[in-house]
Design a protein around this motif. Structure first.
Motif, PDB file in Angstrom:
ATOM      1  N   HIS A  84      -9.725   1.490  -5.288  1.00 30.43           N
ATOM      2  CA  HIS A  84     -10.479   2.683  -4.899  1.00 30.43           C
ATOM      3  C   HIS A  84      -9.842   3.982  -5.368  1.00 30.43           C
ATOM      4  O   HIS A  84      -8.638   4.052  -5.639  1.00 30.43           O
ATOM      5  CB  HIS A  84     -10.716   2.709  -3.385  1.00 30.43           C
ATOM      6  CG  HIS A  84      -9.474   2.842  -2.557  1.00 30.43           C
ATOM      7  ND1 HIS A  84      -8.765   4.007  -2.458  1.00 30.43           N
ATOM      8  CD2 HIS A  84      -8.841   1.959  -1.751  1.00 30.43           C
ATOM      9  CE1 HIS A  84      -7.745   3.840  -1.637  1.00 30.43           C
ATOM     10  NE2 HIS A  84      -7.757   2.591  -1.201  1.00 30.43           N
ATOM     11  N   MET A 114       0.839  -1.182   0.000  1.00 27.04           N
ATOM     12  CA  MET A 114       0.000   0.000   0.000  1.00 27.04           C
ATOM     13  C   MET A 114       0.880   1.240   0.000  1.00 27.04           C
ATOM     14  O   MET A 114       1.003   1.929   1.004  1.00 27.04           O
ATOM     15  CB  MET A 114      -0.946  -0.014   1.189  1.00 27.04           C
ATOM     16  CG  MET A 114      -1.768  -1.287   1.206  1.00 27.04           C
ATOM     17  SD  MET A 114      -3.168  -1.206   2.289  1.00 27.04           S
ATOM     18  CE  MET A 114      -4.206  -0.117   1.339  1.00 27.04           C
ATOM     19  N   TRP A 118      -4.762   8.808   1.489  1.00 28.25           N
ATOM     20  CA  TRP A 118      -4.485   7.686   0.586  1.00 28.25           C
ATOM     21  C   TRP A 118      -4.606   8.116  -0.865  1.00 28.25           C
ATOM     22  O   TRP A 118      -5.583   8.771  -1.239  1.00 28.25           O
ATOM     23  CB  TRP A 118      -5.496   6.560   0.793  1.00 28.25           C
ATOM     24  CG  TRP A 118      -5.311   5.751   2.019  1.00 28.25           C
ATOM     25  CD1 TRP A 118      -4.368   5.899   2.985  1.00 28.25           C
ATOM     26  CD2 TRP A 118      -6.134   4.641   2.419  1.00 28.25           C
ATOM     27  NE1 TRP A 118      -4.556   4.948   3.965  1.00 28.25           N
ATOM     28  CE2 TRP A 118      -5.629   4.169   3.647  1.00 28.25           C
ATOM     29  CE3 TRP A 118      -7.245   4.011   1.860  1.00 28.25           C
ATOM     30  CZ2 TRP A 118      -6.193   3.092   4.306  1.00 28.25           C
ATOM     31  CZ3 TRP A 118      -7.806   2.943   2.526  1.00 28.25           C
ATOM     32  CH2 TRP A 118      -7.281   2.481   3.740  1.00 28.25           C
ATOM     33  N   MET A 126      -5.641   3.308  -5.114  1.00 31.30           N
ATOM     34  CA  MET A 126      -4.864   2.069  -5.007  1.00 31.30           C
ATOM     35  C   MET A 126      -5.782   0.862  -5.044  1.00 31.30           C
ATOM     36  O   MET A 126      -6.990   0.966  -4.916  1.00 31.30           O
ATOM     37  CB  MET A 126      -4.080   2.054  -3.693  1.00 31.30           C
ATOM     38  CG  MET A 126      -4.975   1.875  -2.472  1.00 31.30           C
ATOM     39  SD  MET A 126      -4.062   1.767  -0.934  1.00 31.30           S
ATOM     40  CE  MET A 126      -3.780   3.505  -0.636  1.00 31.30           C
ATOM     41  N   MET A 160       0.915   5.007   2.062  1.00 35.31           N
ATOM     42  CA  MET A 160       0.107   5.025   3.263  1.00 35.31           C
ATOM     43  C   MET A 160       0.984   5.082   4.504  1.00 35.31           C
ATOM     44  O   MET A 160       2.047   4.505   4.555  1.00 35.31           O
ATOM     45  CB  MET A 160      -0.761   3.770   3.344  1.00 35.31           C
ATOM     46  CG  MET A 160      -1.841   3.775   2.306  1.00 35.31           C
ATOM     47  SD  MET A 160      -2.827   2.290   2.388  1.00 35.31           S
ATOM     48  CE  MET A 160      -3.450   2.395   4.054  1.00 35.31           C
ATOM     49  N   MET A 167      -6.456  -2.538  -2.950  1.00 37.17           N
ATOM     50  CA  MET A 167      -6.167  -3.031  -1.610  1.00 37.17           C
ATOM     51  C   MET A 167      -7.173  -4.099  -1.204  1.00 37.17           C
ATOM     52  O   MET A 167      -8.313  -4.099  -1.643  1.00 37.17           O
ATOM     53  CB  MET A 167      -6.223  -1.881  -0.597  1.00 37.17           C
ATOM     54  CG  MET A 167      -7.611  -1.277  -0.445  1.00 37.17           C
ATOM     55  SD  MET A 167      -7.637   0.231   0.553  1.00 37.17           S
ATOM     56  CE  MET A 167      -7.256  -0.428   2.171  1.00 37.17           C
TER      57      MET A 167
HETATM   58 CU   LIG Z   1      -5.693   1.751   0.819  1.00 38.61          CU
END
Ligand SMILES: [Cu+2]
Length: 91
Positions: free
Chosen positions: A38, A4, A46, A49, A7, A51
């Motif tokens: 998303h 991720m 954020w 990405m 983040m 996830m």
């Molecule tokens: Cu995320």
């Protein structure tokens, strides 16, 4: 969480819940996992990405089909992991 990028680097206080929109990539209903691609979620700092997150028991993953556009809310737990608290079809 692995994979991720971007983040967790902010030193600013972050929200503990936020909503977002994205596309369902895959669903593992027995494991309560959903993979979402998303759009950016500014409340969490954020970028966009892909996830995988755990879904709360109240979320009906049977309605989440790969390729579907969805609106969702995420909650950050005290252990730093994120849980999908609600999920609905996006227009
Ligand atoms: Cu995320």
């Amino acid at each position: 969480m692995p994979n991720m990028p971007g983040m967790g680097d902010s030193k600013a206080p972050q929200a503990t819940s936020a909503s977002g929109v994205g596309t369902v990539e895959s669903v593992d209903a027995p494991q309560r996992k959903i993979k979402l691609n998303h759009e950016p979620i500014p409340a969490f700092n954020w970028p966009a990405m892909s996830m995988e997150v755990t879904a709360a028991k109240s979320v009906d993953l049977g309605k989440a089909k790969p390729g579907a556009k969805v609106k969702f809310t995420l909650k950050k737990g005290t252990d730093g992991t994120y849980t999908v608290e609600s999920l609905e079809a996006a227009p």
